[in-house]
Scaffold this active site. Structure first.
Site, short mmCIF file in Angstrom:
data_model
loop_
_atom_site.label_atom_id
_atom_site.label_comp_id
_atom_site.label_asym_id
_atom_site.label_seq_id
_atom_site.Cartn_x
_atom_site.Cartn_y
_atom_site.Cartn_z
N GLY A 113 11.68 27.27 -49.33
CA GLY A 113 11.84 26.46 -48.65
C GLY A 113 10.75 26.48 -47.33
O GLY A 113 10.96 25.73 -46.38
N GLU A 152 11.88 32.64 -53.41
CA GLU A 152 11.54 31.48 -54.39
C GLU A 152 10.50 30.49 -53.59
O GLU A 152 10.86 29.45 -53.67
CB GLU A 152 12.67 30.93 -54.87
CG GLU A 152 13.78 31.67 -55.68
CD GLU A 152 15.07 30.99 -55.69
OE1 GLU A 152 15.28 29.71 -55.16
OE2 GLU A 152 16.03 31.18 -56.51
N ARG A 179 6.12 25.66 -52.10
CA ARG A 179 5.16 25.02 -51.37
C ARG A 179 4.22 26.06 -50.87
O ARG A 179 3.19 25.73 -50.38
CB ARG A 179 6.13 24.01 -50.30
CG ARG A 179 5.16 22.97 -49.69
CD ARG A 179 6.11 22.34 -48.34
NE ARG A 179 7.05 22.06 -48.85
CZ ARG A 179 7.61 20.77 -49.15
NH1 ARG A 179 6.85 19.67 -49.28
NH2 ARG A 179 8.77 20.20 -49.59
N CYS A 190 1.57 -1.82 -58.65
CA CYS A 190 2.22 -3.04 -58.09
C CYS A 190 3.38 -2.81 -57.24
O CYS A 190 4.42 -3.26 -57.73
CB CYS A 190 2.18 -3.97 -59.33
SG CYS A 190 0.89 -4.20 -60.09
N TYR A 242 3.99 19.91 -55.25
CA TYR A 242 4.78 18.44 -55.47
C TYR A 242 3.91 17.22 -55.58
O TYR A 242 4.07 16.31 -54.94
CB TYR A 242 5.77 18.24 -54.45
CG TYR A 242 6.93 19.52 -54.42
CD1 TYR A 242 7.80 19.88 -55.32
CD2 TYR A 242 6.91 20.27 -53.12
CE1 TYR A 242 8.57 20.93 -55.33
CE2 TYR A 242 7.45 21.65 -53.21
CZ TYR A 242 8.64 21.74 -54.11
OH TYR A 242 9.31 22.88 -54.23
#
Ligand code: LLP
Length: 419
Positions: A228, A262, A265, A345, A374
């Site tokens: 996190g 864990e 990012r 589109c 991500y």
């Protein structure tokens, strides 16, 4: 270091859109984490969901990282990349019976359980296999992580984990079961966290629970503190990794448990960019658009979370002159600010909104920063677009780690309606 010249070279060599990851920088991030927690037995279980490219995983395996997985296929990826089974953990609110069976057969370190029903299912499956399942329970501490609501996970109203009271009962039950072996406890309150206090507040609640469980003779070995930690996409202040570790260690005083973390990012986010090419410029009334060859299928974060990735512009010597006949010239005033949009589109298909960018021409490049996490892992084939290639920079050299898809790849699993 990824320089502008290198990016130009890579765009030429591999085409665009293109993900580029600096593995040398990833190594630094892993070492930052290790240094911060070196006072304790600890294991980095890298969160595969951030970026699960096999070469990246093998590289992380070589740096002694474990894996935090949220699907059985992530578990298989981690194993395939050479991460040892005793460093792999498996979380997720919706594991199927088959997922659980396979995970138990693969004999990974533990399964993180997220509900009473799941625990009972794991017990039954373990019994059928004649095994005792190593488990950990994800505890939802009900703390506001102060992040985007889509990536906040530690509040009562979120689907993740169980509350402290239920967790206690589950541990007592599991401790008495022949087929369950509770060895860990887990919390994770959200992603892109930029404030430390919700994390330490959560750790405090979990540590209190652990002391209660140890008093009941439960033999817990691991505290899994989740991931996190946020990164700096723009000007936001983020959590310093040393203060983070110190904050957790302070809460853990008197507790002799190994730490599992864990991060996803933090390890890869800043170490990757997405290179994209300008296709066109257009101006609709007072609104200017730069249309690029990357779209929301390549990087969905802006469309999904209103995420703001920094953009760098590189003017390329293309020898191409744009010949717009006088009749078609736009006489409205040039807008300094433009939206960077993709070819899909949907009006939600944008990479950046209202950014200052000089007049561009076809063939110029934009570099979308902090796209290592991500980015590719959330990409799709929407609009039948092909997934990008991925390149790693290792010891200063480029290496293709995922081929660009082609049309045959796109339709490979589709079966003819008529034969
Ligand atoms: N552990 C658990 C249980 C998680 O749910 C997550 C992320 C992580 C670890 C890794 O979190 P990190 O260190 O990467 O923040 N797609 C979103 C992020 C979703 C995160 C989901 N869980 C985004 O693009 O911002």
């Amino acid at each position: 270091m990824i320089t502008k010249d290198l990016l130009l070279y890579l765009a030429n060599k591999y085409g665009t859109p293109l993900y580029v990851y600096d593995f040398d920088e990833i190594k630094n991030k892993v070492f930052d984490f290790k240094r911060a927690f070196k006072a304790r037995k600890s294991l980095i279980c890298y969160a595969l969901k951030a970026n699960s490219n096999l070469s990246l995983l093998s590289y992380l395996a070589s740096l002694d990282c474990g894996a935090d997985c949220v699907s059985i296929n992530e578990v298989k990826r981690a194993l395939k990349a050479g991460i040892p089974k005793y460093k792999i953990i498996y979380s997720g609110v919706g594991k199927s019976d088959l997922d659980i069976k396979e995970a138990l057969e693969l004999d990974i370190l533990f399964l993180n359980l997220e509900s009473v029903e799941e625990m009972l299912r794991v017990e039954t499956i373990a019994k059928d296999l004649g095994k005792s399942a190593r488990i950990s329970i994800r505890v939802n501490p009900n703390v506001d992580a102060k992040t985007h609501p889509y990536i906040s996970t530690g509040l009562r109203e979120n689907k993740f984990g169980v509350n402290i009271e239920s967790a206690k009962k589950m541990y007592i039950y599991a401790g008495n079961s022949k087929f369950l072996h509770p060895i860990g406890i887990h919390f994770h309150i959200g992603s892109q966290l930029v404030e430390l206090s919700p994390i330490t507040q959560s750790a405090n609640k979990i540590v209190e629970l652990i002391f209660g469980l140890l008093a009941l003779k439960l033999d817990l070995k691991f505290i899994d503190i989740g991931g996190g930690i946020g990164i700096k996409y723009n000007d936001e202040k983020t959590i310093d990794i040393y203060s983070y570790a110190q904050g957790i260690l302070k809460e853990m005083q008197g507790l002799d448990l190994s730490i599992i973390c864990e991060p996803g990012r933090y390890i890869v986010g800043d170490c990757g960019v997405l290179i994209s090419k300008i296709l066109y410029e257009k101006q609709n009334e007072n609104k200017r658009f730069c249309i690029v060859d990357a779209a929301m299928n390549d990087l969905i974060r802006p469309a999904l979370y209103n995420a703001k990735h920094k953009i760098e512009y590189i003017s390329v010597d293309t020898n191409q002159k744009s010949h717009i006949p006088d009749l078609l010239k736009d006489n409205t005033r040039f807008q300094e600010y433009a939206d960077i949009v993709g070819p899909i589109c949907e009006s939600g298909d944008y990479i950046a909104k209202h950014i200052k960018i000089p007049r561009t021409k076809a063939g110029d490049l934009i570099i979308i920063k902090s796209a290592g996490a991500y980015g590719f892992s959330m990409s799709s084939n929407y609009n039948s677009r092909l997934k990008c290639a991925e390149v790693a920079i290792i010891n200063g050299k480029d290496k293709l780690i995922r081929k660009r898809e082609n049309f045959e790849d796109l339709i490979a699993n589709e079966l003819p309606y008529l034969n």
